[in-house]
Design an enzyme around this catalytic site. Structure first.
Site, mmCIF file in Angstrom:
data_model
loop_
_atom_site.group_PDB
_atom_site.id
_atom_site.type_symbol
_atom_site.label_atom_id
_atom_site.label_comp_id
_atom_site.label_asym_id
_atom_site.label_seq_id
_atom_site.Cartn_x
_atom_site.Cartn_y
_atom_site.Cartn_z
ATOM 1 N N GLU A 36 10.070 0.738 10.485
ATOM 2 C CA GLU A 36 11.068 1.781 10.237
ATOM 3 C C GLU A 36 10.347 3.094 10.520
ATOM 4 O O GLU A 36 9.546 3.549 9.703
ATOM 5 C CB GLU A 36 11.552 1.644 8.789
ATOM 6 C CG GLU A 36 12.920 2.214 8.584
ATOM 7 C CD GLU A 36 12.853 3.690 8.340
ATOM 8 O OE1 GLU A 36 12.929 4.441 9.335
ATOM 9 O OE2 GLU A 36 12.696 4.095 7.197
ATOM 10 N N GLU B 221 9.826 14.919 16.160
ATOM 11 C CA GLU B 221 10.206 14.906 14.744
ATOM 12 C C GLU B 221 9.358 15.919 13.979
ATOM 13 O O GLU B 221 8.131 15.813 13.943
ATOM 14 C CB GLU B 221 9.982 13.492 14.177
ATOM 15 C CG GLU B 221 10.501 13.350 12.770
ATOM 16 C CD GLU B 221 10.343 11.942 12.218
ATOM 17 O OE1 GLU B 221 9.285 11.321 12.453
ATOM 18 O OE2 GLU B 221 11.282 11.460 11.560
ATOM 19 N N GLY C 276 6.835 4.667 8.556
ATOM 20 C CA GLY C 276 5.951 5.797 8.836
ATOM 21 C C GLY C 276 6.170 6.305 10.241
ATOM 22 O O GLY C 276 7.266 6.159 10.800
ATOM 23 N N SER C 277 5.118 6.862 10.809
ATOM 24 C CA SER C 277 5.265 7.512 12.112
ATOM 25 C C SER C 277 5.308 6.478 13.242
ATOM 26 O O SER C 277 4.780 5.365 13.117
ATOM 27 C CB SER C 277 4.096 8.465 12.342
ATOM 28 O OG SER C 277 2.891 7.737 12.384
ATOM 29 N N THR C 278 5.875 6.896 14.354
ATOM 30 C CA THR C 278 5.947 6.013 15.521
ATOM 31 C C THR C 278 4.539 5.687 16.034
ATOM 32 O O THR C 278 4.257 4.549 16.435
ATOM 33 C CB THR C 278 6.812 6.675 16.615
ATOM 34 O OG1 THR C 278 8.116 6.906 16.050
ATOM 35 C CG2 THR C 278 6.947 5.803 17.845
ATOM 36 N N LYS D 55 0.842 -1.197 0.000
ATOM 37 C CA LYS D 55 0.000 0.000 0.000
ATOM 38 C C LYS D 55 0.876 1.245 0.000
ATOM 39 O O LYS D 55 1.520 1.560 0.996
ATOM 40 C CB LYS D 55 -0.906 0.043 1.235
ATOM 41 C CG LYS D 55 -1.934 1.162 1.100
ATOM 42 C CD LYS D 55 -2.605 1.545 2.394
ATOM 43 C CE LYS D 55 -1.894 2.620 3.159
ATOM 44 N NZ LYS D 55 -1.767 3.925 2.467
ATOM 45 N N CYS E 64 13.359 10.340 7.546
ATOM 46 C CA CYS E 64 13.465 9.854 8.920
ATOM 47 C C CYS E 64 14.892 9.986 9.435
ATOM 48 O O CYS E 64 15.107 10.128 10.629
ATOM 49 C CB CYS E 64 13.001 8.402 8.980
ATOM 50 S SG CYS E 64 13.656 7.417 7.633
ATOM 51 N N ILE F 186 1.680 5.370 14.342
ATOM 52 C CA ILE F 186 1.032 4.317 13.543
ATOM 53 C C ILE F 186 1.809 3.003 13.689
ATOM 54 O O ILE F 186 1.221 1.918 13.688
ATOM 55 C CB ILE F 186 0.894 4.732 12.060
ATOM 56 C CG1 ILE F 186 0.075 6.026 11.926
ATOM 57 C CG2 ILE F 186 0.257 3.622 11.241
ATOM 58 C CD1 ILE F 186 -1.370 5.929 12.326
ATOM 59 N N GLY F 187 3.113 3.105 13.855
ATOM 60 C CA GLY F 187 3.914 1.896 14.104
ATOM 61 C C GLY F 187 3.370 1.126 15.308
ATOM 62 O O GLY F 187 3.262 -0.099 15.273
HETATM 63 P P1 NDP Z 1 1.744 7.877 8.947
HETATM 64 O O1 NDP Z 1 2.536 7.021 9.839
HETATM 65 O O2 NDP Z 1 0.342 8.190 9.304
HETATM 66 O O3 NDP Z 1 1.685 7.246 7.473
HETATM 67 C C1 NDP Z 1 2.619 6.339 6.942
HETATM 68 C C2 NDP Z 1 1.911 5.248 6.135
HETATM 69 O O4 NDP Z 1 1.095 4.468 7.005
HETATM 70 C C3 NDP Z 1 0.971 5.771 5.053
HETATM 71 O O5 NDP Z 1 0.965 4.910 3.929
HETATM 72 C C4 NDP Z 1 -0.361 5.733 5.768
HETATM 73 O O6 NDP Z 1 -1.448 5.763 4.907
HETATM 74 C C5 NDP Z 1 -0.253 4.443 6.540
HETATM 75 N N1 NDP Z 1 -1.199 4.321 7.652
HETATM 76 C C6 NDP Z 1 -1.812 5.308 8.345
HETATM 77 N N2 NDP Z 1 -2.636 4.792 9.278
HETATM 78 C C7 NDP Z 1 -2.532 3.450 9.195
HETATM 79 C C8 NDP Z 1 -3.133 2.361 9.897
HETATM 80 N N3 NDP Z 1 -3.996 2.543 10.884
HETATM 81 N N4 NDP Z 1 -2.794 1.101 9.541
HETATM 82 C C9 NDP Z 1 -1.905 0.895 8.559
HETATM 83 N N5 NDP Z 1 -1.313 1.880 7.847
HETATM 84 C C10 NDP Z 1 -1.621 3.145 8.164
HETATM 85 O O7 NDP Z 1 2.560 9.224 8.722
HETATM 86 P P2 NDP Z 1 1.970 10.634 8.263
HETATM 87 O O8 NDP Z 1 1.890 10.595 6.809
HETATM 88 O O9 NDP Z 1 0.725 11.003 9.013
HETATM 89 O O10 NDP Z 1 3.126 11.610 8.759
HETATM 90 C C11 NDP Z 1 3.150 12.050 10.121
HETATM 91 C C12 NDP Z 1 4.543 12.025 10.663
HETATM 92 O O11 NDP Z 1 5.066 10.707 10.626
HETATM 93 C C13 NDP Z 1 5.551 12.826 9.863
HETATM 94 O O12 NDP Z 1 5.488 14.186 10.134
HETATM 95 C C14 NDP Z 1 6.823 12.175 10.303
HETATM 96 O O13 NDP Z 1 7.184 12.688 11.556
HETATM 97 C C15 NDP Z 1 6.462 10.720 10.431
HETATM 98 N N6 NDP Z 1 6.781 9.940 9.210
HETATM 99 C C16 NDP Z 1 7.927 9.210 9.198
HETATM 100 C C17 NDP Z 1 8.297 8.557 8.042
HETATM 101 C C18 NDP Z 1 9.558 7.775 7.961
HETATM 102 O O14 NDP Z 1 10.201 7.758 6.905
HETATM 103 N N7 NDP Z 1 9.934 7.061 9.020
HETATM 104 C C19 NDP Z 1 7.497 8.615 6.836
HETATM 105 C C20 NDP Z 1 6.266 9.356 6.963
HETATM 106 C C21 NDP Z 1 5.965 9.990 8.122
HETATM 107 P P3 NDP Z 1 -2.136 7.202 4.642
HETATM 108 O O15 NDP Z 1 -1.152 7.966 3.840
HETATM 109 O O16 NDP Z 1 -3.346 6.902 3.932
HETATM 110 O O17 NDP Z 1 -2.394 7.790 6.000
#
Ligand code: NDP
Length: 496
Positions: free
Chosen positions: A256, A390, A234-236, A181, A290, A238-239
């Site tokens: 990650e 962050e 993604g974010s901590t 996804k 990140c 959602i992790g």
């Molecule tokens: P998220 O963690 O929300 O999104 C990352 C991915 O996870 C997207 O594909 C998102 O889909 C998906 N996602 C969101 N909710 C769920 C869920 N419940 N179950 C499974 N997958 C899900 O990051 P954000 O885009 O909201 O960014 C917020 C902050 O996160 C940033 O400002 C940054 O601090 C951090 N971040 C860190 C990243 C990294 O490289 N480690 C990358 C991105 C963000 P969708 O886009 O539809 O929400």
């Protein structure tokens, strides 16, 4: 061979079972150009039922794909790498259009690194071996590495093309099948990769791409009982929810997550190199990384001179349309994220931080519709929110230190542990700090180096598991230990 589709007519459908299809309910999501927020395309939106279809296709493809000779799986990945290179300009333009990365970066970094990653794992497929354990006489014990099965991969919007290769490369080489996804904000380059995969001959169902929202498509993937592993970037926050969701079928999880990289400049550093390296560390990709070096720690003896040069450089960075030649920094990837970064500028002011440059959207009317934020440098207390949380933008905090001990305490003073750097000409200090920094990766007199052979990932709130290299192959396989009695005389356990 793949056709040369222009970025203006991108693929917009879900890729399931080898075909591009609409969502079952026909829903779509508009993806926007962050330069001016104009719509680029309406992309099919996967919901739970579409994810179920994709998982079913991946499960059906798994037995044949995992049984295929590893060399043949590798050959397909090598062909994909070639196809990416042949399609480089289209991919670069598509990625710039959708994410806001300047063309010079998508051409010079994102696309070449993507090709190199698939090539690395193409070569790896038939070199990742099991082991034979030297056990007691009379027995042969060998360990197979078996693919975990159908894997769900969730990729964010900051480096869609590259992160997709980091996840799919090892998964496919290991013999897993994939449902991926992409973020709904930036799905276009991933769908283009799906076209290239189809064209080079990946069997139907081996890879399935389901753009959609995290809360619906992402969550279904996490909850799905037939998905054996989730790899998430993604974010901590959602992790953590991914870990909770994985409890249902106890699937493997690889995370990650975020970072708050310390970049320490000592008084014996080559200042010209450190200034340039520190700017790359935070301003490349608008700081949406990140591993960004988002906390500058300066030895007090060189702080004024360093800052003088660093601020001049930050103020001279050319902001503009990512598709224009010569642009050095593009917009942030979405309006929502731009606002989040601007909100942190307000937090910095409220906390008594001093904004040395930036801290706002640019005045330039040509950029007024886009998601731009000026390169921002803030002098702040190491304990303040902007030094701990962050920000994920072109936003770097600066603080000073007097001693090595103080520098280390500040560097290690966040909940994260992903990447960090140091600039020094003292060899002993370099190694001492590299060992003492709480971090999955440390760069000495450089920053943000990555290579498909070198493990990438973090500790603590930055997650667990590693992308890249042999570590990634271990992540996508489970060891199976097999014992064979070759000539041992077994004493009877029950003496009757
Ligand atoms: P998220 O963690 O929300 O999104 C990352 C991915 O996870 C997207 O594909 C998102 O889909 C998906 N996602 C969101 N909710 C769920 C869920 N419940 N179950 C499974 N997958 C899900 O990051 P954000 O885009 O909201 O960014 C917020 C902050 O996160 C940033 O400002 C940054 O601090 C951090 N971040 C860190 C990243 C990294 O490289 N480690 C990358 C991105 C963000 P969708 O886009 O539809 O929400």
């Amino acid at each position: 061979m793949p056709g040369n589709r222009t970025p203006m007519t991108p693929q917009t459908k879900l890729f399931i079972g080898g075909a591009f299809v609409d969502a079952l309910d026909g829903a779509t999501i508009a993806t926007l150009n962050p330069h001016d927020n104009s719509p680029i395309a309406d992309v099919a939106e996967a919901k739970a039922a579409d994810v179920d279809r994709a998982v079913e296709a991946a499960a059906k493809a798994f037995p044949a794909w995992s049984a295929m000779a590893a060399m043949d799986r590798g050959r397909l990945l090598l062909k994909l790498a070639d196809a990416i290179e042949a399609d480089a300009e289209t991919l670069a333009r598509l990625e710039s259009l959708d994410t806001g990365h300047p063309l010079r970066d998508t051409r010079g970094l994102d696309v070449p690194r993507t090709a190199v990653t698939y090539r690395y794992f193409g070569g790896m497929a038939d070199k990742f071996e099991g082991t034979v354990v030297p056990v007691e006489a009379g027995f042969l014990n060998y360990v197979l590495r078996e693919p975990v099965g159908v894997v769900g991969q969730i990729v964010p919007w900051n480096f869609p093309l590259m992160f997709t290769s980091w996840k799919m490369g090892p998964a496919l080489a290991a013999g897993c099948t994939v449902v991926l996804k992409p973020s709904e904000l930036t799905p276009l380059s991933t769908l283009r990769i799906a076209e290239l995969m189809r064209d080079v001959g990946f069997p139907a169902g081996v890879v399935n791409i389901v753009p959609g929202y995290g809360a619906t498509a992402g969550q279904r993937l996490v909850d799905h009982p037939e998905v054996r592993k989730i790899a998430f970037t993604g974010s901590t926050a959602i992790g953590r929810s991914v870990v909770r969701g994985s409890a249902g079928n106890l699937k493997k999880v690889q995370l990650e997550l975020g970072g708050k990289g310390a970049n320490i400049v000592f008084d014996d550093a080559n200042l010209a190199a450190a200034v340039n390296g520190a700017a790359f560390a935070i301003f490349h990709n608008q700081g949406q990384a990140c591993i960004a070096g988002s906390r500058l720690l300066l030895h007090e003896k060189i702080a004024d001179e360093f800052l003088d040069r660093f601020l001049k450089l930050a103020r001279s960075i050319r902001l503009g349309d990512p598709l224009a030649e010569g642009t050095e920094m593009g917009p942030l990837t979405s309006r929502m994220h731009q606002q989040r970064v601007l909100d942190y500028c307000a937090v910095a002011r409220e906390e008594g931080g001093e904004i040395l440059t930036g801290g706002r959207a640019p005045d330039d009317p040509a950029l007024s519709k886009g998601c731009y934020v000026e390169p921002t440098v803030v002098r702040a207390d190491p304990g303040s929110r902007v030094c701990r949380e962050e920000v994920f933008g072109p936003f770097v905090t600066v603080s000073t230190f007097k001693t090595d001990e103080e520098a280390l305490a500040i560097a290690n003073g966040t909940e994260y542990g992903l990447g960090g750097g140091l600039w020094t000409s003292n060899l002993q200090r370099a190694h001492r700090f590299a060992k003492a920094m709480i971090s999955g990766m440390v760069w000495v007199n450089c920053y943000k180096r990555v290579n498909p052979g070198s493990p990438f990932g973090g500790v603590h709130a930055s997650g667990y598991g590693r992308e890249m290299g042999f570590e990634a192959m271990r992540e996508y396989t489970s060891p199976k230990s097999i014992w064979v009695n070759v000539d041992a005389q077994l004493p009877p356990y029950y003496r009757r």
